[in-house]
Design a protein around this motif. Structure first.
Motif, short mmCIF file in Angstrom:
data_model
loop_
_atom_site.label_atom_id
_atom_site.label_comp_id
_atom_site.label_asym_id
_atom_site.label_seq_id
_atom_site.Cartn_x
_atom_site.Cartn_y
_atom_site.Cartn_z
N VAL A 40 15.65 -8.56 -22.27
CA VAL A 40 16.44 -8.00 -21.18
C VAL A 40 16.07 -6.58 -20.25
O VAL A 40 14.94 -6.83 -21.88
CB VAL A 40 18.25 -7.94 -21.47
N PRO A 41 15.71 -6.05 -18.94
CA PRO A 41 15.56 -4.97 -19.34
C PRO A 41 15.37 -3.64 -20.32
O PRO A 41 16.48 -3.34 -20.27
CB PRO A 41 15.48 -4.56 -17.67
N GLY A 42 14.25 -2.94 -20.52
CA GLY A 42 14.46 -1.60 -21.14
C GLY A 42 14.78 -2.15 -22.95
O GLY A 42 14.54 -1.35 -23.66
N LYS A 43 15.23 -3.47 -23.25
CA LYS A 43 14.69 -4.22 -25.12
C LYS A 43 13.22 -4.91 -24.91
O LYS A 43 12.76 -5.52 -24.11
CB LYS A 43 16.08 -4.72 -24.61
N GLU A 44 12.92 -4.56 -26.38
CA GLU A 44 12.38 -5.54 -26.82
C GLU A 44 13.24 -7.13 -26.64
O GLU A 44 13.96 -7.17 -26.21
CB GLU A 44 12.37 -5.59 -28.41
N ARG A 45 11.66 -7.72 -26.48
CA ARG A 45 11.98 -9.40 -26.39
C ARG A 45 12.66 -9.68 -27.91
O ARG A 45 12.18 -9.30 -29.00
CB ARG A 45 10.78 -9.94 -26.60
N GLU A 46 13.63 -10.40 -27.86
CA GLU A 46 14.76 -11.21 -29.08
C GLU A 46 14.17 -12.37 -29.23
O GLU A 46 14.42 -12.94 -28.44
CB GLU A 46 15.92 -10.86 -28.94
N PHE A 47 14.11 -12.75 -30.81
CA PHE A 47 14.05 -13.87 -30.55
C PHE A 47 15.38 -14.88 -30.72
O PHE A 47 16.84 -14.34 -30.37
CB PHE A 47 13.96 -13.87 -32.47
N VAL A 48 14.97 -16.11 -30.50
CA VAL A 48 16.50 -17.15 -30.46
C VAL A 48 16.34 -18.07 -30.94
O VAL A 48 17.39 -18.40 -32.29
CB VAL A 48 16.17 -17.75 -28.75
N ALA A 49 15.30 -19.09 -31.14
CA ALA A 49 15.34 -20.06 -31.83
C ALA A 49 14.08 -20.45 -32.09
O ALA A 49 13.17 -19.93 -31.36
CB ALA A 49 16.05 -21.95 -31.21
N ALA A 92 19.99 -12.11 -19.66
CA ALA A 92 18.22 -12.57 -20.01
C ALA A 92 17.36 -13.02 -19.80
O ALA A 92 17.87 -14.51 -19.18
CB ALA A 92 18.50 -12.29 -21.54
N VAL A 93 16.32 -12.92 -19.67
CA VAL A 93 14.46 -14.38 -19.33
C VAL A 93 14.76 -14.94 -20.69
O VAL A 93 14.50 -14.33 -21.89
CB VAL A 93 13.60 -13.36 -18.82
N TYR A 94 14.83 -15.96 -20.46
CA TYR A 94 14.65 -16.26 -21.81
C TYR A 94 12.92 -17.17 -21.21
O TYR A 94 12.26 -17.83 -20.24
CB TYR A 94 15.65 -18.09 -22.08
N TYR A 95 12.74 -17.10 -23.00
CA TYR A 95 10.79 -17.44 -22.55
C TYR A 95 10.91 -18.60 -23.61
O TYR A 95 11.00 -18.82 -24.73
CB TYR A 95 10.09 -16.29 -22.94
N CYS A 96 10.00 -19.22 -23.58
CA CYS A 96 9.59 -20.38 -24.03
C CYS A 96 8.08 -19.87 -24.67
O CYS A 96 7.14 -19.35 -23.65
CB CYS A 96 9.47 -21.97 -22.88
N ALA A 97 7.76 -20.71 -26.07
CA ALA A 97 6.84 -19.64 -26.51
C ALA A 97 6.36 -20.86 -27.57
O ALA A 97 7.53 -21.70 -27.76
CB ALA A 97 6.93 -18.40 -27.36
#
Length: 128
Positions: A40-49, A92-97
């Motif tokens: 989310v804006p202003g926060k660090e990228r967060e682990f999901v799975a 949030a914006v969800y990213y694949c990695a």
């Protein structure tokens, strides 16, 4: 060159479900670890799975455990994130990695800095 393309984001009400998809191309991914992160804006990228593709083992953030499921389709080079019982705080914006460096513990991949390849993200908005 590895390419990851997310899709499936959108607007959903609290308690609803969405399935995110990630199309992977450019390599053979069987030995890779694939993951989902969010930001989310202003926060660090967060682990999901995260999942180890050739073993099927998975690891989840506590905040999504029991509600989200990561899975993959080897034949199609697709990774999915099924999200159920969505909450406004899942917005949030969800990213694949993806990453091809081997660590015995999946917990190592919860640090987004360990993941080498990224998609551009897909926005998930959960309304209250």
């Amino acid at each position: 060159q590895v390419q990851l393309v997310e899709s499936g984001g959108g607007l959903v009400q609290t308690g609803g479900s969405l399935r995110l998809s990630c199309a992977a191309s450019g390599r053979t991914f069987m030995r890779y670890v694939m993951g989902w992160f969010r930001q989310v804006p202003g926060k660090e990228r967060e682990f999901v799975a995260v999942m180890r593709w050739n073993a099927g083992s998975t690891y989840y953030a506590d905040s999504v455990k029991g509600r989200f499921t990561i899975s993959g389709d080897n034949a199609k080079n697709m990774v999915y994130l099924q999200m159920n019982s969505l909450k406004p705080e899942d917005t949030a914006v969800y990213y694949c990695a993806a990453d091809d460096e081997y660590y015995s513990s999946l917990y190592r991949y919860t640090n987004y800095r360990e993941m080498e390849y990224w998609g551009k993200g897909t926005l998930v908005t959960v309304s209250s």
